[in-house]
Design a protein around this motif. Structure first.
Motif: not given
Length: 259
Positions: A185-190, A208-214, A246-248
């Motif tokens: 999940v990349i922070s873009t308009p997409f 993203p809070e629950p994942f390895a790189i939040p 990010g470990g998702l």
């Protein structure tokens, strides 16, 4: 010396959140960049911003003739084509398989899968003329598992994996390497804007809070990996898949209990 001096890179979807990041980074590393896309205003503005080593070409990735014109534009402007980044992509509005109409299914596969197929088909002779080159297909972690309500998108990204491996086998002896990047999940308009026909964005349902790189990924995270795979540092890598999420896919991180 910059890694891409005297090389020409064609990036599809080159005006989008990830695409423009890729274009700027290749240009900063010395490349001539050809920005492929359908938004002429944004494409021309980006090319003007970057200057003489940048060109915009209108490119409908579902149209083989449009691809031929884009590759010709790259070779005409800069003498060769060395790297193709199949970055263009669209998502479907969320719906179950039963609720997904065939037109939506066809549109998503046309852009995400047929677009990459046509890009490889048309660009391969140009890469061969250049003495070899690189293709990087931007897929998705949704191409590594099932995701409810996104059947067309998931199917298209799964198929890009097979296309990548087949192209790598066919083109390896021509010194053309083909690899895939699977962003999370990349922070873009997409992510932050609803798909056409949808009422909510993916970001509305994801934390993203629950994942390895939040945190959400940034376009630059993907770009740095793309530059590596496109460079001579990766000269022995082909037919491979790289996950950057990010470990998702690892699942939720376990939290240590506190006393």
């Amino acid at each position: 010396m910059p890694r891409f001096d005297n090389q020409t890179v064609l990036v599809t979807g080159g005006t989008g959140g990830q695409g423009s990041s890729h274009v700027r980074a290749f240009h900063a590393e010395g490349a001539n960049v050809v920005i492929g896309g359908i938004d002429a205003r944004r494409g021309a503005a980006l090319a003007d911003e970057l200057g003489t080593r940048a060109r915009f070409t209108r490119l409908d990735v579902t149209d083989e003739n449009s691809w031929s014109a884009a590759v010709l534009a790259a070779e005409t402007a800069f003498g060769s084509l060395n790297v193709l980044v199949n970055n263009a992509g669209v998502q479907n509005p969320p719906a179950t398989i039963e609720e997904t109409d065939q037109a939506t299914w066809s549109r998503i596969l046309d852009v995400n899968l047929t677009g990459a197929f046509l890009g490889i088909k048309v660009a391969a002779p140009a890469l061969r003329r250049a003495g070899g080159g690189v293709v990087v297909n931007i897929a998705s972690i949704m191409g590594l598992g099932g995701t409810a309500h996104y059947a067309p998108y998931v199917a298209s990204k799964w198929a890009v994996r097979g296309l990548t491996r087949t192209a790598a086998v066919e083109l390896g002896r021509d010194r053309i390497r083909v690899n895939t990047i699977h962003p999370g999940v990349i922070s873009t308009p997409f992510i932050h804007e609803p798909a056409a026909g949808a009422s909510a964005a993916i970001a509305d349902y994801y934390s993203p809070e629950p994942f390895a790189i939040p945190r959400l990924g940034e376009p630059a995270d993907v770009t740095r990996l793309l530059l590596f795979l496109s460079s001579t540092d990766a000269s022995f890598i082909t037919g491979s898949e790289y996950v950057i999420d990010g470990g998702l896919l690892l699942g939720p991180a376990l939290q240590a209990e506190t006393a």
